[in-house]
Design a protein around this motif. Structure first.
Motif, PDB file in Angstrom:
ATOM      1  N   UNK A 184      36.958  30.274  38.577  1.00 18.02           N
ATOM      2  CA  UNK A 184      37.054  30.102  40.018  1.00 18.02           C
ATOM      3  C   UNK A 184      38.395  30.539  40.572  1.00 18.02           C
ATOM      4  N   UNK A 185      39.467  30.186  39.832  1.00 13.55           N
ATOM      5  CA  UNK A 185      40.805  30.602  40.261  1.00 13.55           C
ATOM      6  C   UNK A 185      40.942  32.113  40.234  1.00 13.55           C
ATOM      7  N   UNK A 186      40.348  32.757  39.212  1.00 18.68           N
ATOM      8  CA  UNK A 186      40.391  34.213  39.127  1.00 18.68           C
ATOM      9  C   UNK A 186      39.684  34.880  40.294  1.00 18.68           C
ATOM     10  N   UNK A 187      38.547  34.321  40.697  1.00 18.32           N
ATOM     11  CA  UNK A 187      37.796  34.882  41.827  1.00 18.32           C
ATOM     12  C   UNK A 187      38.586  34.730  43.126  1.00 18.32           C
ATOM     13  N   UNK A 188      39.145  33.523  43.322  1.00 19.84           N
ATOM     14  CA  UNK A 188      39.950  33.289  44.527  1.00 19.84           C
ATOM     15  C   UNK A 188      41.177  34.191  44.535  1.00 19.84           C
ATOM     16  N   UNK A 189      41.810  34.344  43.356  1.00 20.48           N
ATOM     17  CA  UNK A 189      42.978  35.216  43.262  1.00 20.48           C
ATOM     18  C   UNK A 189      42.646  36.657  43.580  1.00 20.48           C
ATOM     19  N   UNK A 190      41.483  37.125  43.108  1.00 19.02           N
ATOM     20  CA  UNK A 190      41.069  38.504  43.395  1.00 19.02           C
ATOM     21  C   UNK A 190      40.847  38.704  44.890  1.00 19.02           C
ATOM     22  N   UNK A 191      40.285  37.700  45.532  1.00 22.80           N
ATOM     23  CA  UNK A 191      40.053  37.806  46.971  1.00 22.80           C
ATOM     24  C   UNK A 191      41.356  37.764  47.760  1.00 22.80           C
ATOM     25  N   UNK A 192      42.369  37.116  47.189  1.00 21.31           N
ATOM     26  CA  UNK A 192      43.645  36.954  47.895  1.00 21.31           C
ATOM     27  C   UNK A 192      44.620  38.094  47.618  1.00 21.31           C
ATOM     28  N   UNK A 193      44.220  39.066  46.804  1.00 19.56           N
ATOM     29  CA  UNK A 193      45.126  40.162  46.451  1.00 19.56           C
ATOM     30  C   UNK A 193      45.656  40.894  47.688  1.00 19.56           C
TER      31      UNK A 193
END
Length: 370
Positions: A184-193
């Protein structure tokens, strides 16, 4: 009865020999990078390795209880030093990373790399097993990692900040936190790039853009990556031969003795030299992981695994960087790149892993290191 004193027989001679082989090869490469001159790089690198090896052996004699007890105090001391950098730190090359002690320039962020691993490992070793899947197992570790990460990022030092975050998050993963948390953190991080990209300094943004398309500015921001690829590719299978490299000797390859030392090596030693070097590092990682697997204590197990992955991140990020597979973030190659800060950090990691290995051998009664 053996004529060799028992303390000497307990030294991890095989891993020391492996480190000596890597560092010795690095000294040869630095000698070539200086066009056949032992000064200033090769001689100083050899002296540093000898000093830091003695430091690592000294650390290996310290009981694990000491590392566990002093993990939080050491974290607090280095964190205070990072705040001090913001107040009185020296500025060089547009970055504020050092404290002038008179006789040396101290870079506190380097010490945070191994200490963040020990601190997070200590936190999870103290945490009751039943709490590992609750929020109380997540937010304290994130705070421990996030504060020094933010302080280093604003220096600015993206490479070191990345290493601190990677080391701490690795320990969180190894401690047994739910996998869905990381996904989940990875997905959120990808969206926040895109948002995070806007907060980067201009030179950091350029590094990312050039990584995506280095040929767009081959004589400007993409020069490092382009010349590194040329040097590695021109080495072929066997290399051009010792002292026969042209990219580094003719100054086409920038930073050929520091961040891009692998390209300097690959041009002269070719694919064979590069493969053997990577194999040597893999043996080092194998030793560290086996030490972690043999550890009887949770803190020792997490610390050994975390410190091993810290060294792994050094190697992996640098190799990806010089091959154009990652942005240039200024991560040196352990024992190969000229400089004392990275070697100090890696030897701190090695020394603590040796201490864990020694404690494990004494508890199991075995003397095998691999």
């Amino acid at each position: 009865m053996s004529i060799i004193p028992q303390p000497l027989t307990e030294f991890p001679w095989r891993i020391l020999a492996l480190l000596l082989a890597i560092a010795g090869f690095g000294t040869i490469v630095l000698y070539s990078a200086a066009s056949g001159n032992i000064f200033p790089w090769a001689a100083m690198q050899a002296v540093r390795f000898c000093i830091f090896s003695a430091m690592a052996l000294t650390l290996s004699r310290i009981p694990m209880e000491v590392f566990a007890c002093f993990a939080f105090p050491a974290y607090g001391a280095v964190l205070a030093a990072l705040f001090l950098v913001e107040l009185i730190g020296g500025v060089a090359g547009g970055s504020q990373r050092w404290i002038n002690l008179g006789f040396m320039q101290l870079q506190p962020s380097e010490f945070m790399k191994p200490i963040i691993v020990l601190t997070v490992a200590r936190f999870y070793a103290m945490l009751p097993v039943g709490e590992i899947r609750r929020w109380n197992a997540v937010w304290p570790a994130l705070v421990l990692i996030g504060v020094p990460w933010a302080l280093v990022l604003i220096q600015p030092d993206l490479g070191t900040a990345t290493m601190i975050a990677a080391g701490g998050v690795t320990v969180m993963f190894l401690a047994g936190l739910p996998l869905r948390l990381f996904i989940g953190t990875g997905i959120v991080g990808a969206c926040a790039i895109p948002i995070a990209f806007s907060f980067l300094h201009e030179y950091q943004q350029n590094r990312v853009l050039i990584f995506m398309d280095p040929e767009s500015d081959p004589l400007g921001a993409g020069y490092h990556i382009s010349q590194s690829k040329i040097a590695i590719g021109s080495g072929g299978f066997w290399g051009k031969g010792f002292l026969q490299g042209t990219q580094s000797h003719l100054d086409y390859l920038p930073e050929g003795h520091t961040d891009f030392v692998f390209a300097t090596m690959a041009e002269e030693w070719g694919l064979v030299g590069g493969a053997l070097l990577i194999l040597a590092f893999m043996l080092l990682f194998r030793w560290g992981i086996r030490v972690a697997m043999r550890a009887q204590d949770k803190f020792a197990r997490l610390a050994a695994a975390g410190l091993t992955t810290t060294i792994f991140f050094y190697v992996a990020i640098n190799l990806m960087m010089v091959m154009g597979l990652a942005p240039v973030v200024g991560i040196p190659l352990p024992f190969m790149s000229y400089g004392g800060s990275s070697m100090l950090t890696v030897m701190l990691c090695v020394g603590i892993i040796m201490a864990i290995d020694r404690a494990g051998k004494r508890s199991t009664g075995t003397g095998n290191w691999a």
